[in-house]
Design an enzyme around this catalytic site. Structure first.
Site, PDB file in Angstrom:
ATOM      1  N   LYS A  83       0.869  -1.069  -0.143  1.00 19.31           N
ATOM      2  CA  LYS A  83       0.106  -0.049  -0.023  1.00 19.31           C
ATOM      3  C   LYS A  83       0.878   1.216  -0.024  1.00 19.31           C
ATOM      4  CE  LYS A  83      -3.242   2.661   2.949  1.00 19.31           C
ATOM      5  NZ  LYS A  83      -4.243   2.424   4.063  1.00 19.31           N
TER       6      LYS A  83
ATOM      7  N   ASP B 145      -2.433  10.126   4.116  1.00 16.52           N
ATOM      8  CA  ASP B 145      -3.986   9.608   4.362  1.00 16.52           C
ATOM      9  C   ASP B 145      -4.630  10.591   5.414  1.00 16.52           C
ATOM     10  OD1 ASP B 145      -6.294   8.637   4.429  1.00 16.52           O
ATOM     11  OD2 ASP B 145      -5.509   6.837   5.427  1.00 16.52           O
TER      12      ASP B 145
ATOM     13  N   LYS C 147     -10.043  12.573   8.647  1.00 16.40           N
ATOM     14  CA  LYS C 147      -9.541  12.038  10.140  1.00 16.40           C
ATOM     15  C   LYS C 147      -9.515  13.263  10.919  1.00 16.40           C
ATOM     16  CE  LYS C 147      -6.434   8.276   8.516  1.00 16.40           C
ATOM     17  NZ  LYS C 147      -7.326   7.391   9.191  1.00 16.40           N
TER      18      LYS C 147
ATOM     19  N   ASP D 220       1.582   5.879   5.766  1.00 12.89           N
ATOM     20  CA  ASP D 220       0.597   5.115   5.223  1.00 12.89           C
ATOM     21  C   ASP D 220       0.888   4.303   3.745  1.00 12.89           C
ATOM     22  OD1 ASP D 220      -1.802   3.956   5.659  1.00 12.89           O
ATOM     23  OD2 ASP D 220      -2.996   5.466   4.465  1.00 12.89           O
TER      24      ASP D 220
ATOM     25  N   ASP E 137     -11.895   6.924   4.020  1.00 20.79           N
ATOM     26  CA  ASP E 137     -11.022   6.948   4.505  1.00 20.79           C
ATOM     27  C   ASP E 137     -10.399   5.455   4.395  1.00 20.79           C
ATOM     28  OD1 ASP E 137      -8.641   7.294   6.375  1.00 20.79           O
ATOM     29  OD2 ASP E 137      -9.882   7.403   8.242  1.00 20.79           O
TER      30      ASP E 137
ATOM     31  N   GLU F 135      -9.512   3.831   2.146  1.00 19.13           N
ATOM     32  CA  GLU F 135      -8.878   4.040   0.728  1.00 19.13           C
ATOM     33  C   GLU F 135      -7.786   3.035   0.193  1.00 19.13           C
ATOM     34  OE1 GLU F 135      -7.665   5.091   3.270  1.00 19.13           O
ATOM     35  OE2 GLU F 135      -5.586   5.066   3.137  1.00 19.13           O
TER      36      GLU F 135
ATOM     37  N   ARG G 256      -7.689  -0.254   0.567  1.00 24.84           N
ATOM     38  CA  ARG G 256      -8.384  -1.526  -0.098  1.00 24.84           C
ATOM     39  C   ARG G 256      -8.643  -1.256  -1.649  1.00 24.84           C
ATOM     40  NH1 ARG G 256     -13.048  -1.844   4.138  1.00 24.84           N
ATOM     41  NH2 ARG G 256     -11.235  -1.211   5.609  1.00 24.84           N
TER      42      ARG G 256
HETATM   43  N1  BES Z   1      -4.370   4.444   7.095  1.00 20.34           N
HETATM   44  C1  BES Z   1      -5.399   3.804   7.598  1.00 20.34           C
HETATM   45  C2  BES Z   1      -5.136   2.738   8.667  1.00 20.34           C
HETATM   46  C3  BES Z   1      -4.207   3.330   9.909  1.00 20.34           C
HETATM   47  C4  BES Z   1      -4.620   3.663  11.153  1.00 20.34           C
HETATM   48  C5  BES Z   1      -2.856   3.030   9.804  1.00 20.34           C
HETATM   49  C6  BES Z   1      -3.650   3.938  12.169  1.00 20.34           C
HETATM   50  C7  BES Z   1      -1.828   3.453  10.663  1.00 20.34           C
HETATM   51  C8  BES Z   1      -2.360   3.648  11.813  1.00 20.34           C
HETATM   52  C9  BES Z   1      -6.554   3.565   6.803  1.00 20.34           C
HETATM   53  O1  BES Z   1      -6.579   4.146   5.646  1.00 20.34           O
HETATM   54  C10 BES Z   1      -7.971   3.847   7.524  1.00 20.34           C
HETATM   55  O2  BES Z   1      -8.179   5.058   7.766  1.00 20.34           O
HETATM   56  N2  BES Z   1      -8.586   2.636   7.692  1.00 20.34           N
HETATM   57  C11 BES Z   1      -9.815   3.141   8.655  1.00 20.34           C
HETATM   58  C12 BES Z   1     -11.180   2.178   7.927  1.00 20.34           C
HETATM   59  C13 BES Z   1     -12.244   2.466   8.285  1.00 20.34           C
HETATM   60  C14 BES Z   1     -12.813   3.929   7.764  1.00 20.34           C
HETATM   61  C15 BES Z   1     -12.955   1.048   7.858  1.00 20.34           C
HETATM   62  C16 BES Z   1      -9.662   2.907  10.040  1.00 20.34           C
HETATM   63  O3  BES Z   1      -8.972   1.738  10.475  1.00 20.34           O
HETATM   64  O4  BES Z   1     -10.248   3.470  10.833  1.00 20.34           O
HETATM   65 ZN    ZN Z   2      -4.861   4.545   4.896  1.00 18.34          ZN
HETATM   66 ZN    ZN Z   3      -7.858   5.917   5.603  1.00 13.33          ZN
END
Ligand code: BES
Ligand code: ZN
Ligand code: ZN
Length: 476
Positions: free
Chosen positions: A240, A245, A252, A263, A322, A324, A326
């Site tokens: 990835k 992000d 966020k 990220d 968020d 993204e 996937r």
């Molecule tokens: N990049 C984040 C996940 C992440 C969180 C990486 C903390 C490193 C530290 C990812 O893109 C994300 O925001 N995931 C969301 C998914 C949700 C919206 C289904 C999450 O984990 O909150």
């Molecule tokens: Zn992310």
């Molecule tokens: Zn994200």
């Protein structure tokens, strides 16, 4: 830089087997006597004066018979970290290590010490003092071990550096260029699919997520194909590469964005491990794919409710911008199919849920690869202490990814977020596959032993060990 040398004017570090203190050949009876009351079972570093009146650093190690081999190995790496702290406080630039531990444990000690010898300080006006030269006595080490360790350090630091580099200096173009540099150094074949190729391949996930950026996305393809490759079908790695992000319009909040330059930690893991595989000249055909985008906001950015079409024709309703990672991984997993891979591993800082499930001490993983491959992966994870824990990938999770308007939605329910993300990815895999969610271990908010604050290079040491055991397994 680590090198072999028997004697040197550098400061002496003596690693002793504390279970057999009085057998030590490196310490005089006097010093042994002195140490007797001072060495305790916990990890501790001591200083003393040798026969010539020079200060020596003594690292006593107790093998804990009740613990398994991996736990002891990791404890020795931590001892290496403790010695590093002492040496760096004293601002010593050259050290020389003599050890009475086994070759394996000595290797781990030097590894822990050398992995600690890192600081991302290029934006500081005053650089940190690090160790310039680590000498290891020849009794404990071979030329090959030294070479491998130096390569590990180089590729782990490469991965840490690109994670630590902020968005202003590392965007989609730059991450691809960093891969080009390691490719040119090692003979890896490098190809960058630019915006035209990405459009003609109809990578709707990559294009959709990147819509809010002023700049074009990139898609990097590395290929390590030595003549002596033992696998007929390639192993494909996918990382990835979200260079930043913000969450997009599902922005966020609070501190959630603070670490999001990390990220692209998945990209760092797969580039770093391909780099290391090539430096080690592994007889393994490896193809590495990294889609790189910025997830941010402008008037063109994608919004919740949008429908994106992934390159295999699957339509996805975006319920949360968020989620993204996937979306871009889906295009990369589809792209992997053309290589008829033996198996595919993807690495991604994918979910906060994986982080909450197991913490920063390891990665969550799941997937459809054989039990054999999972077993080799688990052993590689334990022996490098880049631990992995399997989460379920039950069919039930697919229910949560149903959409009223498209083939899939990009958002699961409130529970099992790491598994629903994995389930989403699985939809795009028609080959044996494992998914490693490294959201937690890729980036630390404070240092933990030899893992520094910020980018850790998580995944690189694990993959080297995996490749080596896999090669041994195939040759059997
Ligand atoms: N990049 C984040 C996940 C992440 C969180 C990486 C903390 C490193 C530290 C990812 O893109 C994300 O925001 N995931 C969301 C998914 C949700 C919206 C289904 C999450 O984990 O909150
Ligand atoms: Zn992310
Ligand atoms: Zn994200």
């Amino acid at each position: 830089m680590i090198s072999l040398k028997n004697t040197s004017p550098a400061s002496r570090i003596i690693v002793i087997d504390a279970n057999h203190l009085t057998d030590s050949q490196l310490l005089s009876a006097n010093i042994q006597q002195n140490l007797k009351n001072k060495v305790a079972k916990d990890l501790k570093v001591l200083t003393s004066i040798d026969e010539n009146g020079n200060e020596i650093i003594i690292a006593p190690f107790f093998t804990n018979q009740e613990k398994d081999e991996h736990t002891n190995t990791e404890a020795v790496r931590s001892l290496g970290n403790l010695v590093f702290k002492l040496v760096s406080d004293a601002q010593l630039k050259e050290i020389s290590i003599q050890s009475e531990l086994s070759k394996e444990l000595t290797y781990a000690f030097v590894e822990g010490l050398a992995l600690s010898n890192y600081k991302f300080d290029k934006y500081k006006s005053k650089a940190t003092t690090l160790i310039d030269k680590i000498f290891v006595s020849t009794e404990n080490f071979t030329e090959d071990a030294v070479k491998t360790l130096n390569r590990i350090i180089k590729s782990v630091f490469y991965a840490r550096n690109i994670v630590n580099e902020p968005l202003s200096t590392l965007k989609a173009k730059e991450i691809s260029e960093s891969a080009k540099a390691i490719a040119e150094e090692t003979g890896i074949h490098y190809k960058e699919l630019g915006i035209d190729a990405i459009r003609s391949l109809k990578m709707g996930g990559v294009l959709g997520v990147n819509q809010g950026s002023e700049l074009d996305p990139t898609f990097t393809v590395l290929e390590w194909k030595p003549e002596n490759a033992i696998n007929k079908k390639p192993i494909v790695l996918v990382g990835k590469g979200v260079v930043y992000d913000t969450g997009g319009y599902s922005i966020k909040v609070g501190d959630g964005m603070m670490a999001m330059k990390c990220d692209m930690g998945g990209a760092a893991a797969v580039f770093g491990s391909t780099y290391l595989a090539a430096l080690e000249k592994l007889p393994q055909h490896i193809i590495t794919l990294v889609p790189a985008v910025e997830n941010r906001i402008n008037e063109k950015a994608f919004v919740p409710g949008d429908v994106l079409t992934i390159s295999d024709g699957t339509t996805v309703e975006v319920l949360n911008t968020d989620a993204e990672g996937r979306l871009i991984l889906a295009d990369a997993l589809v792209y992997a199919q053309q290589f008829d891979p033996e198996f595919v591993f993807d690495f991604a800082t994918l979910t906060g849920a994986a982080m909450r499930a197991i913490g920063t001490g390891g990665a969550a993983y799941m997937g459809t690869a054989s039990d054999e491959i999972k077993k080799i992966a688990l052993e590689a994870a334990n022996s490098t202490h880049e631990r992995i824990a399997e989460l379920p990938l039950w069919d039930d999770y697919a229910e949560q990814l149903k959409s009223e308007v498209a083939d899939l939605s990009n958002l699961g329910g409130p529970l099992a977020g790491a598994s629903t993300a994995g389930k989403f990815l699985q939809h795009f895999t028609k080959y044996p596959w494992l998914h490693f969610d490294i959201a937690a271990p890729a980036f630390l908010s404070s240092a933990s032993s030899y893992r520094p604050v910020g980018g850790t290079g998580s995944g690189v040491r694990f993959m080297l060990e995996f490749f080596k055991s896999y090669i041994a397994h195939v040759k059997k």
